[in-house]
Design a protein around this motif. Structure first.
Motif, PDB file in Angstrom:
ATOM      1  N   GLY A  64      73.619 -49.101   5.957  1.00 21.76           N
ATOM      2  CA  GLY A  64      74.003 -49.414   4.796  1.00 21.76           C
ATOM      3  C   GLY A  64      72.947 -49.993   3.933  1.00 21.76           C
ATOM      4  O   GLY A  64      71.903 -50.807   4.558  1.00 21.76           O
ATOM      5  N   LEU A  65      72.906 -50.029   2.629  1.00 20.90           N
ATOM      6  CA  LEU A  65      72.168 -50.995   1.784  1.00 20.90           C
ATOM      7  C   LEU A  65      73.172 -51.779   0.958  1.00 20.90           C
ATOM      8  O   LEU A  65      73.981 -51.105   0.096  1.00 20.90           O
ATOM      9  CB  LEU A  65      71.462 -50.059   0.791  1.00 20.90           C
ATOM     10  N   GLY A 124      73.281 -50.484  10.944  1.00 21.19           N
ATOM     11  CA  GLY A 124      72.699 -51.576  10.496  1.00 21.19           C
ATOM     12  C   GLY A 124      72.439 -51.571   9.101  1.00 21.19           C
ATOM     13  O   GLY A 124      73.109 -50.533   8.567  1.00 21.19           O
ATOM     14  N   ALA A 125      72.156 -52.611   8.307  1.00 19.86           N
ATOM     15  CA  ALA A 125      72.048 -52.539   6.968  1.00 19.86           C
ATOM     16  C   ALA A 125      70.907 -53.539   6.552  1.00 19.86           C
ATOM     17  O   ALA A 125      70.236 -54.472   7.097  1.00 19.86           O
ATOM     18  CB  ALA A 125      73.303 -53.332   6.420  1.00 19.86           C
ATOM     19  N   ILE A 126      70.424 -53.122   5.041  1.00 21.03           N
ATOM     20  CA  ILE A 126      69.459 -53.662   4.516  1.00 21.03           C
ATOM     21  C   ILE A 126      70.197 -54.559   3.337  1.00 21.03           C
ATOM     22  O   ILE A 126      71.115 -53.974   2.765  1.00 21.03           O
ATOM     23  CB  ILE A 126      68.424 -52.878   3.646  1.00 21.03           C
ATOM     24  N   VAL A 127      69.972 -55.789   3.084  1.00 24.10           N
ATOM     25  CA  VAL A 127      70.551 -56.441   2.155  1.00 24.10           C
ATOM     26  C   VAL A 127      69.507 -57.008   1.036  1.00 24.10           C
ATOM     27  O   VAL A 127      68.633 -57.638   1.499  1.00 24.10           O
ATOM     28  CB  VAL A 127      71.263 -57.624   2.766  1.00 24.10           C
ATOM     29  N   GLU A 128      70.122 -56.743  -0.204  1.00 27.28           N
ATOM     30  CA  GLU A 128      69.269 -57.084  -1.161  1.00 27.28           C
ATOM     31  C   GLU A 128      69.824 -57.832  -2.308  1.00 27.28           C
ATOM     32  O   GLU A 128      71.133 -57.455  -2.525  1.00 27.28           O
ATOM     33  CB  GLU A 128      68.853 -55.693  -1.879  1.00 27.28           C
ATOM     34  N   LYS A 141      73.655 -64.869   9.051  1.00 24.13           N
ATOM     35  CA  LYS A 141      72.909 -65.711  10.193  1.00 24.13           C
ATOM     36  C   LYS A 141      73.406 -65.653  11.576  1.00 24.13           C
ATOM     37  O   LYS A 141      72.661 -66.060  12.468  1.00 24.13           O
ATOM     38  CB  LYS A 141      72.770 -67.202   9.722  1.00 24.13           C
ATOM     39  N   LYS A 142      74.816 -65.371  11.386  1.00 23.04           N
ATOM     40  CA  LYS A 142      75.510 -65.184  12.960  1.00 23.04           C
ATOM     41  C   LYS A 142      75.737 -63.812  13.373  1.00 23.04           C
ATOM     42  O   LYS A 142      76.152 -63.736  14.381  1.00 23.04           O
ATOM     43  CB  LYS A 142      76.899 -65.939  12.946  1.00 23.04           C
ATOM     44  N   THR A 143      75.312 -62.833  12.458  1.00 22.64           N
ATOM     45  CA  THR A 143      75.969 -61.419  12.740  1.00 22.64           C
ATOM     46  C   THR A 143      75.078 -60.926  13.949  1.00 22.64           C
ATOM     47  O   THR A 143      74.004 -61.227  14.173  1.00 22.64           O
ATOM     48  CB  THR A 143      75.558 -60.409  11.467  1.00 22.64           C
ATOM     49  N   GLN A 144      75.471 -59.798  14.736  1.00 22.72           N
ATOM     50  CA  GLN A 144      75.223 -58.989  15.618  1.00 22.72           C
ATOM     51  C   GLN A 144      74.884 -57.684  15.121  1.00 22.72           C
ATOM     52  O   GLN A 144      74.350 -56.830  16.227  1.00 22.72           O
ATOM     53  CB  GLN A 144      75.984 -58.938  16.801  1.00 22.72           C
ATOM     54  N   ILE A 145      75.009 -57.376  13.876  1.00 18.07           N
ATOM     55  CA  ILE A 145      74.634 -56.168  13.357  1.00 18.07           C
ATOM     56  C   ILE A 145      73.230 -56.333  12.683  1.00 18.07           C
ATOM     57  O   ILE A 145      72.767 -57.270  12.354  1.00 18.07           O
ATOM     58  CB  ILE A 145      75.534 -55.919  12.099  1.00 18.07           C
ATOM     59  N   PRO A 146      72.313 -55.218  13.245  1.00 16.74           N
ATOM     60  CA  PRO A 146      70.948 -55.173  12.828  1.00 16.74           C
ATOM     61  C   PRO A 146      70.839 -55.268  11.335  1.00 16.74           C
ATOM     62  O   PRO A 146      71.398 -54.469  10.613  1.00 16.74           O
ATOM     63  CB  PRO A 146      70.555 -53.947  13.492  1.00 16.74           C
ATOM     64  N   THR A 147      70.202 -56.239  10.881  1.00 16.01           N
ATOM     65  CA  THR A 147      70.074 -56.471   9.515  1.00 16.01           C
ATOM     66  C   THR A 147      68.498 -56.750   8.967  1.00 16.01           C
ATOM     67  O   THR A 147      67.877 -57.610   9.779  1.00 16.01           O
ATOM     68  CB  THR A 147      71.047 -57.670   9.119  1.00 16.01           C
ATOM     69  N   VAL A 148      68.261 -56.241   7.972  1.00 15.56           N
ATOM     70  CA  VAL A 148      66.810 -56.693   7.257  1.00 15.56           C
ATOM     71  C   VAL A 148      67.374 -57.059   5.943  1.00 15.56           C
ATOM     72  O   VAL A 148      68.018 -56.500   5.171  1.00 15.56           O
ATOM     73  CB  VAL A 148      65.831 -55.354   7.368  1.00 15.56           C
ATOM     74  N   MET A 149      66.918 -58.537   5.566  1.00 15.53           N
ATOM     75  CA  MET A 149      67.045 -59.032   4.393  1.00 15.53           C
ATOM     76  C   MET A 149      65.844 -58.788   3.438  1.00 15.53           C
ATOM     77  O   MET A 149      64.645 -58.556   3.891  1.00 15.53           O
ATOM     78  CB  MET A 149      67.197 -60.516   4.460  1.00 15.53           C
TER      79      MET A 149
END
Lengths: 336, 336
Positions: A64-65, A124-128, A141-149
């Motif tokens: 996801g984005l 997973g998701a990229i967050v913008e 900050k607590k998630t177990q979902i692979p994430t890139v900010m």
DNA sequence: AATTCTATCCGAAACGTTTTGGATACTTTT
DNA sequence: AAAAGTATCCAAAACGTTTCGGATAGAATT
């Protein structure tokens, strides 16, 4: 109706198991059988059902984005397109799909970050574009979902981030003005709900400090990263501090707003005041005089965000990925 | 592991069937049982597995957005962001997800349109930015996948399209120049691989015809919808036809390119030559003088494309949806 | 010849939901 | 009292794939 693995099995005179194994490269299928099955699959125009496959493997090959306030009129997304293009380029080789989630912290139907991702089964998701006060920040900050900010400094077991070196970039931009002889340098910064605002302020301060120029808190104004923000802040700044000879901005849009304000005040850029921006959006080269600014490589930000997300999905350790920037010298700052 | 419908059934002391029926609003479940099940589902933080559901119903509540050449450097997508925002707004109420597909006709790994959509099980797609020569065009004319094109006039049992009234808009822009007294009006058009190029040409011709001004083929130039296209075409046009006093453009970027070319030739806009554009991108208001142009409501285009796609998915008849435009009068065209 | 090993195939369970067809207890009608 | 109707529950099949555990025929070893 669509061709299924059962049809292939029937045509090939083998079991569904054998077809699955043949098409997926398992070694315990004879080459002769494998080629026969492949040929039949091609003839029948078979493509495996991604839904059924996802149910078995619990993987969707989709990320996801998450973008905040994309739909909101007048929102600040001047380089989203290049980031998006970079993300798609970064996902291409691994054949991952991209789902776009637009969220809005004020919207009544916003769901939690984990529910958003789990509902659509993204891996997973990229967050913008999140503000620091967005409720997702604490959740991520607590998630177990692979994430890139993007541009938001969060680093955990599952969350990494990608950004320019905002401190260094602001340092270089401010240093450049100092090199041109400016000592009374204003800074029109972004609102304090953005991480980059603090980082760019730090760089501005460091450059002053390095050159024994006292930091004056009244030379720094915080506003929205918009033209209006720049316009209003510029008027305030130069009215209250006519001794200022240069202004550094936390975004190009703000710088352009300042251009307009300067014009309205009868000031010429760079004759009466030098202006430096940040981002190097397309506008920066098109206004007259061309804007001196810090270029962020937004395509590369997107590309690296995607690659990093795929590596976290695969189990690698999240990290902070720095994207190179570049001071682009045009004509909006002059020597005094 | 994630909570499933089986866990809910266990906790509630009913069957999986009853849980499914209770949560999905079937009438043959008593209210008492339904409320009990709902409360348990909430307590256990249950959210239905969209993959499993999709396998049973063969529906994914997902549509695709197919964009050509997004990744390609320098490609023409000046209002893609607003279209995208409009699409998301249009999908929101029906809770449909959006997958972004970036395609490139020259890329070796491009798949057929139907394979692209079927592989990801999207229920329909919006297609933007295709050239007329793109192989997808012929394929889409025959597809059974619910599809909405943006700016490409294809209308079948399953395919509709959304566009501005390019003919009328070009007619109005050209008429405006005529009203200002111009009779030698050049037209810098887009390349002939875009449907809008032909439509805008038609509008330009109609305005000339309506005012008894002979159409001169040599006054029309075709080039890319880019600044470079505008720049080069402008130079050619005014060099060969110095009698031209105004130029209408098929895009704002082209108009901006002409601005630059005029400047390089020592010509002033609008003193020496009037310039009118098309699109009303953000740049149009920021250059000096402000660009007179045709504003396309690109958010509304995206919004209506999404709504229309959902209606086609639901079985309604595809159609051509016209989006209102508006001539925006700024300062780049003057009376002679 | 008997035993063990291996290549190559397969049946069926599982994934998590929806939906079909039906069971059963109670109510209503005849 | 018997028959018919209805409210409310359920078992299991199905969706289309992957994968586990196993069958079997032929080869290799003892």
């Amino acid at each position: 109706m669509a061709v299924t693995i059962k049809d292939i099995a029937k045509y090939a005179g083998v079991s569904v198991t054998t077809v699955s194994r043949a098409l997926n490269g398992y070694p315990d299928v004879s080459e002769e059988t494998r080629e026969r099955i492949k040929k039949i699959a091609e003839q029948l125009n078979y493509t495996p059902n991604s839904i059924a496959r996802g149910l078995v493997t619990n993987k969707t090959h989709t990320v996801g984005l998450v973008v905040s306030e994309l739909i909101k009129p007048g929102a600040y997304h001047p380089f989203f397109l290049e980031v998006l293009a970079g993300i798609k380029a970064g996902l291409r080789k691994d054949k991952y799909d991209l789902i776009l989630f637009t969220v809005d912290p004020e919207s009544q139907d916003v769901t939690s970050y984990e529910k958003l991702c789990n509902d659509r089964k993204v891996e997973g998701a990229i967050v913008e574009g999140l503000k620091l006060s967005d409720p997702y920040i604490e959740e991520i900050k607590k998630t177990q979902i692979p994430t890139v900010m993007i541009d938001i400094p969060i680093l955990t077991d599952k969350v990494g981030y990608v950004s320019s070196d905002n401190v260094q970039a602001a340092f270089e931009a401010t240093s450049y003005l100092i090199k041109l002889g400016h000592r009374n340098i204003g800074f029109i910064n972004g609102h304090n709900d953005a991480a980059v605002s603090f980082e760019r302020l730090e760089g501005y301060k460091k450059a002053l400090e390095k050159n024994n120029i006292p930091y004056k808190e009244e030379y720094v104004v915080f506003d929205d990263f918009t033209q209006e923000g720049g316009y209003n802040s510029f008027k305030t700044l130069v009215f209250e501090h006519p001794e200022i000879t240069a202004v550094f901005h936390a975004s190009d849009l703000m710088a352009i707003g300042s251009f307009k304000a300067a014009k309205d005040l009868g000031m010429k850029v760079p004759d009466d005041i030098s202006i430096v921006g940040f981002d190097d959006i397309e506008l920066a080269s098109l206004i007259t005089p061309g804007l001196t600014t810090v270029r962020q490589d937004t395509f590369k930000m997107g590309y690296n965000a995607a690659k990093h997300l795929l590596s976290i999905i695969k189990g690698e350790k999240p990290q902070h990925i720095l994207i190179p920037h570049k001071l682009v010298i045009r004509d909006s700052a002059r020597k005094i």
